[in-house]
Design a protein around this motif. Structure first.
Motif, short mmCIF file in Angstrom:
data_model
loop_
_atom_site.label_atom_id
_atom_site.label_comp_id
_atom_site.label_asym_id
_atom_site.label_seq_id
_atom_site.Cartn_x
_atom_site.Cartn_y
_atom_site.Cartn_z
N SER A 84 0.83 -1.20 0.00
CA SER A 84 0.00 0.00 0.00
C SER A 84 0.87 1.25 0.00
N THR A 85 1.90 1.25 0.84
CA THR A 85 2.80 2.40 0.92
C THR A 85 3.52 2.63 -0.40
N ALA A 86 3.92 1.55 -1.05
CA ALA A 86 4.61 1.67 -2.34
C ALA A 86 3.71 2.36 -3.37
N LEU A 87 2.46 1.94 -3.45
CA LEU A 87 1.54 2.53 -4.42
C LEU A 87 1.26 4.00 -4.12
N ARG A 88 1.19 4.34 -2.84
CA ARG A 88 0.91 5.72 -2.46
C ARG A 88 2.09 6.64 -2.70
N ASN A 89 3.24 6.08 -2.95
CA ASN A 89 4.46 6.88 -3.15
C ASN A 89 5.12 6.59 -4.48
N ALA A 90 4.32 6.29 -5.49
CA ALA A 90 4.85 6.01 -6.83
C ALA A 90 5.58 7.23 -7.39
N ALA A 91 6.64 6.97 -8.14
CA ALA A 91 7.45 8.04 -8.70
C ALA A 91 6.71 8.85 -9.75
#
Length: 312
Positions: A84-91
């Motif tokens: 979830s955190t990865a998706l919320r912080n996509a480049a």
């Protein structure tokens, strides 16, 4: 000459500032253990990685979680928090699709039973942004493009058909029931006719039933049992909804074609992990570290807790 010198100084300063905000994949990989335990660390590392390295890093983190000790619920909570955190912080807006594909390719099947539900409600829900309305054509096109990206990534993975069906379940749940034939339209894109039959006639009806029965899918993938959803979320904590679908209709041609401007608008990138609302003044402290007092993994009456530990 003086003007050119100033331009050079400004350019050098800008490059230095940009360099301060970047990190190599190798350096990020050295902090995987920290990222697994802290969504803040995971978010910080993701923000410093290039788009390609973000995807590679997420895969490394998911593989690292698979090797960690812990209960089924604790491990599942880590997968949900990290992805979830990865998706919320996509480049970038385009990289969200690549990260989503990496999630469905590298998270264990039994955990995808929870991932599809949480992503549908917390990240991709069609009604998350009341100001943005999607026609059935637009939503179908969005889901179709995302599914194509996922299928490309899972093509060489074990149980690709089951993994792709979990992705379809995400879009079905996030659609809130419309269009009624969305399952048929998405499953039609599967290349394996046998998997199409299983997905439409067995897997999806069982998973979308009130009982949310994933046994047919997990059995087909020779996977373990689904984790206890309530226990997993008590450990992971509640996740505020972020409307990642908010502006997906821009650049979409429902009659065909591709995303003209990518999947997501630039305004949706770089979002804080778990929505850092009000400086977290109203948030219950959460942790995956069993040594901390606010760790929620122990239930009342179970061994392992100690005086002063917060029990939920």
């Amino acid at each position: 000459m003086k003007k050119l010198l100033m331009v050079g100084i400004v350019a050098a300063a800008t490059a230095a500032m940009a360099a301060d905000k970047t990190i190599s994949l190798a350096d990020a990989a050295a902090k995987i253990a920290e990222a697994v335990e802290s969504s803040d660390v995971m978010a910080s590392l993701m923000k410093q990685l290039s788009a390609a390295d973000q995807v590679a890093f997420l895969g490394k983190v998911n593989r690292a979680i698979a090797k960690q000790p812990g209960s089924q619920a604790e491990i599942a909570a880590k997968y949900i928090a990290v992805n979830s955190t990865a998706l919320r912080n996509a480049a970038s807006k385009d990289n969200i699709a690549a990260l989503l594909a990496e999630t469905f390719a590298t998270v264990p099947l039994e955990v995808l039973t929870l991932v599809n539900e949480r992503f549908a409600s917390d990240l991709f829900n069609r009604a998350a942004d009341p100001s943005k309305k999607f026609s059935d054509e637009q939503y179908t096109k969005i889901a179709s493009n995302l599914l194509q990206k996922i299928m490309q990534r899972t093509a060489n993975e074990d149980n690709a058909g089951v993994r792709n069906t979990f992705a379809v379940l995400t879009f079905l749940r996030a659609s809130n029931g419309s269009p009624a034939d969305l399952a048929e339209k998405l499953v039609a894109e599967f290349s394996d006719e046998k998997i199409k039959g299983y997905a439409l006639n067995e897997w999806i009806p069982a998973a979308m039933s009130p009982e949310k029965n994933y046994d047919p899918m997990l059995g087909a993938g020779d996977a373990g049992d689904s984790p206890d959803a309530a226990l997993v979320m008590s450990i992971a904590g509640d996740m505020s909804t972020v409307a990642l679908l908010s502006d997906l209709s821009s650049g979409i041609n429902p009659a065909g074609g591709t995303f003209a401007n990518g999947l997501f608008t630039d305004g949706l990138t770089g979002l804080p992990a778990f929505s850092e609302d009000n400086a977290r003044l109203n948030r219950i402290p959460r942790t995956l570290d069993p040594e901390k007092k606010w760790y929620g993994g122990y239930r009342r009456g179970e061994p392992g807790g100690y005086p002063g530990q917060r029990i939920y």
